[in-house]
Each structure stands twice: as structure tokens, then as C-alpha cells.
Design a protein around this motif. Sequence first.
Motif, short mmCIF file in Angstrom:
data_model
loop_
_atom_site.label_atom_id
_atom_site.label_comp_id
_atom_site.label_asym_id
_atom_site.label_seq_id
_atom_site.Cartn_x
_atom_site.Cartn_y
_atom_site.Cartn_z
N VAL A 8 78.61 -7.27 -4.69
CA VAL A 8 79.41 -8.79 -4.87
C VAL A 8 79.05 -9.35 -6.21
O VAL A 8 79.94 -9.77 -6.72
N GLU A 9 77.90 -9.36 -6.58
CA GLU A 9 77.47 -9.82 -8.00
C GLU A 9 76.12 -8.99 -8.32
O GLU A 9 75.28 -8.90 -7.52
N PRO A 10 76.09 -9.05 -9.56
CA PRO A 10 74.55 -8.46 -10.31
C PRO A 10 73.62 -9.21 -9.52
O PRO A 10 73.16 -10.24 -9.33
N GLN A 11 72.47 -8.36 -9.39
CA GLN A 11 71.09 -8.77 -8.87
C GLN A 11 71.26 -8.86 -7.08
O GLN A 11 70.10 -8.98 -6.59
N ALA A 12 72.24 -9.20 -6.56
CA ALA A 12 72.52 -9.62 -5.28
C ALA A 12 72.28 -8.34 -4.45
O ALA A 12 72.91 -7.52 -4.78
N PRO A 13 71.74 -8.58 -3.03
CA PRO A 13 72.04 -7.35 -2.39
C PRO A 13 73.21 -7.11 -1.92
O PRO A 13 74.23 -7.86 -1.80
N ARG A 51 79.16 -3.41 -16.32
CA ARG A 51 80.27 -3.71 -15.63
C ARG A 51 81.34 -2.78 -15.01
O ARG A 51 81.27 -1.58 -15.71
N THR A 52 81.49 -2.93 -13.76
CA THR A 52 82.46 -1.76 -13.20
C THR A 52 83.68 -2.05 -13.65
O THR A 52 84.08 -3.24 -13.88
N ASN A 53 84.53 -1.00 -13.86
CA ASN A 53 86.04 -1.34 -14.32
C ASN A 53 86.88 -2.28 -13.35
O ASN A 53 87.62 -3.14 -13.80
N HIS A 54 86.61 -1.97 -12.08
CA HIS A 54 87.17 -2.90 -10.95
C HIS A 54 86.34 -3.98 -10.77
O HIS A 54 84.99 -3.78 -10.28
N GLU A 55 86.65 -5.35 -10.96
CA GLU A 55 85.78 -6.26 -10.74
C GLU A 55 85.34 -6.35 -9.38
O GLU A 55 86.15 -6.07 -8.34
N PRO A 56 84.05 -6.85 -9.04
CA PRO A 56 83.53 -6.89 -7.78
C PRO A 56 84.44 -7.80 -6.92
O PRO A 56 85.00 -8.73 -7.48
N PRO A 57 84.44 -7.87 -5.31
CA PRO A 57 83.55 -7.10 -4.87
C PRO A 57 84.19 -6.02 -4.94
O PRO A 57 85.35 -5.35 -4.69
N LEU A 58 83.01 -4.75 -4.79
CA LEU A 58 83.50 -3.33 -4.80
C LEU A 58 82.33 -2.40 -4.06
O LEU A 58 81.15 -2.75 -4.53
N ALA A 59 82.72 -1.59 -3.28
CA ALA A 59 81.75 -0.57 -2.74
C ALA A 59 81.29 0.35 -3.97
O ALA A 59 82.28 0.98 -4.62
N LEU A 60 79.92 0.49 -4.26
CA LEU A 60 79.56 1.48 -5.35
C LEU A 60 79.49 2.74 -4.69
O LEU A 60 79.95 3.11 -3.56
N MET A 110 87.55 6.53 -10.61
CA MET A 110 86.20 6.80 -10.31
C MET A 110 85.51 6.21 -9.11
O MET A 110 85.51 4.84 -9.12
N PRO A 111 85.47 6.65 -7.92
CA PRO A 111 84.99 5.91 -6.81
C PRO A 111 83.65 5.01 -7.31
O PRO A 111 83.00 5.54 -8.07
N GLY A 112 83.77 3.66 -6.82
CA GLY A 112 82.41 2.83 -6.99
C GLY A 112 82.58 2.30 -8.40
O GLY A 112 81.49 2.02 -8.95
N ASN A 113 83.71 2.67 -9.19
CA ASN A 113 83.85 1.82 -10.49
C ASN A 113 85.25 1.50 -10.53
O ASN A 113 85.32 0.33 -11.13
N ASP A 114 86.19 2.28 -10.37
CA ASP A 114 87.48 1.96 -10.31
C ASP A 114 88.26 1.53 -9.21
O ASP A 114 88.96 0.67 -8.86
N ILE A 115 87.65 2.31 -8.19
CA ILE A 115 87.97 2.10 -6.53
C ILE A 115 86.88 2.13 -6.00
O ILE A 115 85.80 2.50 -6.14
N HIS A 116 87.02 1.68 -4.45
CA HIS A 116 85.76 1.49 -3.60
C HIS A 116 85.08 2.86 -3.58
O HIS A 116 85.71 3.99 -3.41
#
Length: 354
Positions: A8-13, A51-60, A110-116
Motif C-alpha cells: 500500500v505504501e512504503p514501510q507499511a505492512p 518505486r514500483t512502475n505501477h503505483e501501489p496498491p500492488l501485490a509484490l 514484471m509481476p510485482g512491479n508493472d502488474i500484480h
Amino acid sequence: MAHRWIFVEPQAPLERISFDPFPPQAGHVVIEVAGCGVCHTDLGYLYGGVRTNHEPPLALGHEVSGRVVAAGAGAEAWLEKSVLVPAVLPCGECDACRRGRGTICRRQQMPGNDIHGGFATHLEVPARGLCLVDEARLSDVGLTLADICVVADAVTTPYQAVQRAGLWPGCLAIVVGVGGVGSYAAQIARAFGASVVALDVDPEKLSAVERHGADLALDVTKYDARALKHAIAAFATERGLPQTEWFIFECSGTAAGQLTAFGLLVHGATLCVVGFTMDKIELRLSNLMAFDARAIGNWGCPPEMYPAALDLVLEGKVKVKPFIEPRPLDDVNAVLEAARRHALKRRAVLMPSL
Ligand SMILES: [Zn+2]
Ligand SMILES: [Zn+2]
């Protein structure tokens, strides 16, 4: 119900979200995840300011093996197949892809970067580029589909680096940092005929790689830069290996490791930058010129190379089991926290079935 763990955001679970993975769009498949490796890159997104290419929220998660449980139009042939999902999925159609340079494709996914990604029970990916896994061959060598998820990145990324560097039988390869990626770099370099020197700061990782891949394992905390180079040169002399044209694989993804790697340049050396860090180092780039050396970067691995990399695992030349630690998917936050503290000795593989 399918669920995934969302960044969801950096540092957060990560947050657990239920979702309906069906049906996949045309040309795509839905994969039921068997295993997903936790990579240094995931920690970079979560804690390191990357930064992920796709803005969060995103499954890594980009190190996935699993079974195809649904296929969109045109991808039906993949149904019920066991597969590896390449960490980088090129479009297959652009100019770079047509020239065999899928890793620089600007439409790559890339899964977890461009897509879930694969910190999930299911994920949807383009079918193009998936690597078929023969489960009968797997069980013959005592491996499960989940065990080999690390081939999707931790094995194939150094495989591509070793291929590109052009190792030859009888050469000397040095692997700086023998964690999740470097332990495989060492084994792959040896499979290509190199004698391998492994460097790390962690005695446990050094002893693991000494059992699998390394001919010499050195604790860099016990040497300054000059003494380290001398120790490796002495090893080369003792084994009748060249004093020039060393192949150096920086796999630690740390500033200290990069300085160590650069300091090991010899005439005709090849420096492969496999690990990633946001940190900067100061170095004399002209050493490349003076040593007639070269430095090569390396983003992922083209899907065409996956079957050959997987074969090294199926032939027993690259061992994965001693370097992985299966964990339940739903422990992902505890696993990430432990990885951040360097409390994991092996690469965590998240498994929805545990
Ligand atoms: Zn990775
Ligand atoms: Zn492309």
C-alpha cells in the motif's frame, strides 16, 4: 477465495485483499501460485525507496511457479500446465524483442512491479514467455514445483549474466555476495567450467556455498582490498588459473560489495553488476580503460533462456533446496520483516498451501 497481499505504501505492512481472479483476459492465464520467492528487490520497494512502475496498491513478488487454472482466448494450450513465470515478460513484438533483447523491451511486464505479483494465491499474467515445467522430471530429482520458483529470478538472472559474460572452462569466476542470487551465480559459473571464489561477510552463507559451487570461500571482513586480491591471486596460482580475465559477479547489491568487486579488476576482467542498490559509490572509472576491462549490467533474463537454466536445476548441477526456506504465504509480513533485519539465512519461498 483467492487473495493477495497488497503493498500500500512504503514501510507499511502488506494488506490482505480478497479478489476474483477469473476470467483472464485474452492471451493471459490465471496461475494458482505454488511458490513465490522473496527477493531483495521486494525489500527495495517496501523499505528502500525504490518505486514500483505501477503505483501501489500492488501485490509484490516476481519469482513465481504454479499451475495454470484458467486461460483466456488464444492461451488455452497452457491450461493445467505447470509453469515458471519469468520475472520479466517481454512483449515479444517490438524491435528489441525481435532482436532477442527482450530484457530491454519497453513494453515488458514484471509481476510485482508493472502488474500484480505472486504474493498471492493466484495471479494473472500474459501467457507468452511462460516456461513449461515437467513435473515428472521434478519429482525424479526430489523437487516440488514450489521449490523451483527461485528459477524465475534468482537462478535465471545470474544465468543470463554468466551467458553474457562468456565464461569458458578453466576460467576464474568471483562471486561477491553469496545470498539469494550469488549462491546460484556460483553454481552456474561452476557448471560453465569456471573455478569459483565466493566472497561474503556471513560465515554461514560462505560454508553453504563451499558445499555447493565454490572452490574457495573467503570472509571479506578478514581482508583489506589489497590482501583480498592477493589471496585470490595466490589461489589462482595454486590451481593453475589465469591471473588475467577474471569474471567478477557483484551479487550483493550493496555499496561495500560493489567497491570490493571493482577493486578486483585485473587485465581483461569482466565485471557483471547483478545486484541492485540505490547507494552510490566513488570509483575511478578509468580503471576499466587501464585494465582493458569491461562492465556489464543485467536486467532479468530473456524467457528463451529459461528452459536451459531450469535444466541445470533438473540435472542437479544447480541445487536450490539448500538455499530456500518455505514459509506460509500468510506469514508474508513477518517474513519481510525478518528479511529486512537480515535474520533469514536462506531465501524465503511463500507458499499458499502451507
Ligand atoms: Zn528479484
Ligand atoms: Zn518488446
